[in-house]
Design a protein around this motif. Sequence first.
Motif, short mmCIF file in Angstrom:
data_model
loop_
_atom_site.label_atom_id
_atom_site.label_comp_id
_atom_site.label_asym_id
_atom_site.label_seq_id
_atom_site.Cartn_x
_atom_site.Cartn_y
_atom_site.Cartn_z
N LYS A 100 -12.30 -4.56 -16.51
CA LYS A 100 -13.06 -5.73 -16.09
C LYS A 100 -12.75 -5.97 -14.62
N PRO A 101 -13.51 -6.83 -13.95
CA PRO A 101 -13.20 -7.12 -12.54
C PRO A 101 -11.77 -7.62 -12.33
N GLU A 102 -11.22 -8.33 -13.30
CA GLU A 102 -9.85 -8.84 -13.16
C GLU A 102 -8.80 -7.73 -13.29
N THR A 103 -9.15 -6.65 -13.97
CA THR A 103 -8.18 -5.58 -14.21
C THR A 103 -8.48 -4.33 -13.39
N LEU A 106 -5.48 -2.98 -11.65
CA LEU A 106 -4.55 -2.34 -12.59
C LEU A 106 -4.99 -0.91 -12.89
N TRP A 107 -6.27 -0.71 -13.13
CA TRP A 107 -6.79 0.63 -13.45
C TRP A 107 -6.87 1.51 -12.21
N GLY A 108 -7.12 0.92 -11.04
CA GLY A 108 -7.28 1.71 -9.83
C GLY A 108 -5.99 1.97 -9.07
N ALA A 109 -4.93 1.27 -9.41
CA ALA A 109 -3.67 1.40 -8.67
C ALA A 109 -3.14 2.84 -8.64
N PRO A 110 -3.14 3.58 -9.73
CA PRO A 110 -2.63 4.96 -9.64
C PRO A 110 -3.43 5.82 -8.65
N ALA A 111 -4.74 5.70 -8.66
CA ALA A 111 -5.56 6.48 -7.73
C ALA A 111 -5.33 6.03 -6.30
N ILE A 112 -5.21 4.72 -6.09
CA ILE A 112 -4.97 4.20 -4.74
C ILE A 112 -3.62 4.68 -4.22
N LEU A 113 -2.60 4.62 -5.06
CA LEU A 113 -1.26 5.08 -4.64
C LEU A 113 -1.26 6.59 -4.37
N PHE A 114 -1.95 7.36 -5.18
CA PHE A 114 -2.01 8.81 -4.96
C PHE A 114 -2.72 9.12 -3.65
N LEU A 115 -3.86 8.49 -3.41
CA LEU A 115 -4.59 8.73 -2.16
C LEU A 115 -3.79 8.27 -0.95
#
Length: 161
Positions: A100-103, A106-115
């Motif tokens: 959801k927009p609120e989460t 949470l779901w994107g953090a791994p991809a953001i940290l990897f990039l």
Amino acid sequence: MMRRLLVVVAFLLSAFPALAVNPDEVLSDPALEARARALSAQLRCMVCQNQSIDDSNAELARDLRLLVRERIASGDNDEAVIDYVVSRYGEFVLLKPRLKPETILLWGAPAILFLGGAVAMAMFVRRRSGQAVGVPLTSEEGAALERIVAADAAGKDERQS
């Protein structure tokens, strides 16, 4: 020999985690019970917080297991049961949060940290490849080095003789 084998087998089997579902909670219909177990595995114990209600021995987890089974027995589908529990306890009760927009963070953090790590590593490598490895010796330093090497070679020759 057989007694030792039985002791080892009993010891190994005792290491398996015991599920917290009590016999008096089990539904008589195996299909409904399977649905209840699957739903219970998705819900977080609010007391333990790192276990599903299916694995927890807490009283609140027992109450939630009974609630899930009551809702299933009354005819609710899986989504309705989950929605009902979430409406009472909030999104935190879900072991796997909904997208959801609120989460989204949470779901994107791994991809953001990897990039972010990949970009930082690329910048580090690029910066390091443009740097000189060392500074050339001056003529005086070169001459001093030649004298040291020559003296060391002469010392080795004397020791070997």
